[in-house]
Design a protein around this motif. Structure first.
Motif, PDB file in Angstrom:
ATOM      1  N   LYS A  93       0.766  -1.248  -0.036  1.00 57.40           N
ATOM      2  CA  LYS A  93       0.211  -0.124  -0.030  1.00 57.40           C
ATOM      3  C   LYS A  93       0.724   1.383  -0.181  1.00 57.40           C
ATOM      4  O   LYS A  93       1.843   1.129   0.960  1.00 57.40           O
ATOM      5  CB  LYS A  93      -1.084   0.066   1.188  1.00 57.40           C
ATOM      6  CG  LYS A  93      -1.926   1.070   1.273  1.00 57.40           C
ATOM      7  CD  LYS A  93      -2.787   1.324   2.523  1.00 57.40           C
ATOM      8  CE  LYS A  93      -3.801   0.066   2.584  1.00 57.40           C
ATOM      9  NZ  LYS A  93      -4.552   0.081   3.832  1.00 57.40           N
ATOM     10  N   ILE A  95       0.561   5.468   0.649  1.00 55.63           N
ATOM     11  CA  ILE A  95      -0.331   6.430   1.194  1.00 55.63           C
ATOM     12  C   ILE A  95       0.511   7.810   1.016  1.00 55.63           C
ATOM     13  O   ILE A  95       1.576   7.796   1.207  1.00 55.63           O
ATOM     14  CB  ILE A  95      -0.496   6.194   2.636  1.00 55.63           C
ATOM     15  CG1 ILE A  95      -1.289   5.098   2.885  1.00 55.63           C
ATOM     16  CG2 ILE A  95      -1.017   7.253   3.325  1.00 55.63           C
ATOM     17  CD1 ILE A  95      -1.690   4.473   4.273  1.00 55.63           C
ATOM     18  N   GLU A 102      -4.472   6.768  -0.716  1.00 52.95           N
ATOM     19  CA  GLU A 102      -4.235   5.501  -0.302  1.00 52.95           C
ATOM     20  C   GLU A 102      -4.562   4.094  -1.049  1.00 52.95           C
ATOM     21  O   GLU A 102      -5.601   3.713  -1.605  1.00 52.95           O
ATOM     22  CB  GLU A 102      -5.430   5.254   0.844  1.00 52.95           C
ATOM     23  CG  GLU A 102      -5.069   3.940   2.028  1.00 52.95           C
ATOM     24  CD  GLU A 102      -5.784   3.881   2.958  1.00 52.95           C
ATOM     25  OE1 GLU A 102      -6.019   2.748   3.526  1.00 52.95           O
ATOM     26  OE2 GLU A 102      -6.236   4.918   3.538  1.00 52.95           O
TER      27      GLU A 102
END
Length: 215
Positions: A93, A95, A102
């Motif tokens: 992920k 961010i 995100e």
């Protein structure tokens, strides 16, 4: 692992602002940064020569990268897209604190990735179209495309001047100065000299008896 990634392009910039933003985001979301990655390097450098490139190679599924904005990751849209695709494929992920992205293996990330890809394709097409239009306009105005007839490259400028260059070398004139005198770049002169085996020969003069003397 949760990584905080910070990149500045020169030592005149400070990492403090990015560190503060990422730290503030982490505190607000009760996230613990396991490892900070900081580097002072231009994004135009090859990815494999950057700390971030090495980080991408060791990422594991479930890892998270927190950075201030996507532009910190790559030099252009296409490279950023490649990085995002790599992370999504490996269930990592990303961010961003400024843009509030995100991006992971979710529908939002896939939609955004599609939008980025479409934008990149449109950008390429626009550049290609502008190039074609510019060439067509030049042609319509009757201008010749390519090097004008009679125009010469810098290397061609030196053709036939071998003896003159040798003379300057014999007089111990520096190559930089010779290049300026002949109106070419010093590297062009050096390349020309190498290809034509031009070297600084001894200066020859005659004594009172007419004998040749090398100095």
């Amino acid at each position: 692992m949760i990584y905080g990634y910070i990149r500045v392009s020169s030592d005149k910039q400070t990492v403090k602002n990015q560190e503060f933003e990422i730290g503030k985001f982490a505190r607000e979301h009760k996230i613990k940064i396991d490892l900070w990655i900081e580097e002072t390097i231009s994004s135009t450098k090859e990815l494999k020569k950057r700390k971030f490139g090495k980080l991408l190679e060791k990422l594991q599924p479930g890892d998270v990268i927190i950075t201030t904005e996507l532009s910190r990751l790559g030099r252009n849209l296409m490279q950023i897209m490649g990085i995002l695709n790599h992370c999504m494929t490996n269930q990592v992920k990303i961010i961003t604190t400024k843009e509030h992205y995100e991006l992971g293996d979710n529908i939002n990330a896939k939609v955004l990735a599609f939008a980025f890809g479409l934008s990149a394709e449109i950008e390429r097409n626009l550049i290609s179209q502008r190039t074609r239009e510019a060439l067509a306009r030049v042609k319509a105005e009757g201008k010749k495309l390519g090097r004008p007839i009679g125009a010469t490259s810098q290397r061609t400028k030196l053709k036939g001047k071998e003896a003159e260059i040798e003379k300057y070398l014999q007089l111990k004139i520096s190559k930089n100065k010779i290049a300026r005198m002949l109106g070419v770049h010093r590297l062009t002169l050096a390349d020309f000299m190498h290809k034509h085996n031009l070297t600084s020969l001894p200066i020859v003069s005659s004594n009172r008896d007419g004998q040749k003397i090398a100095h």
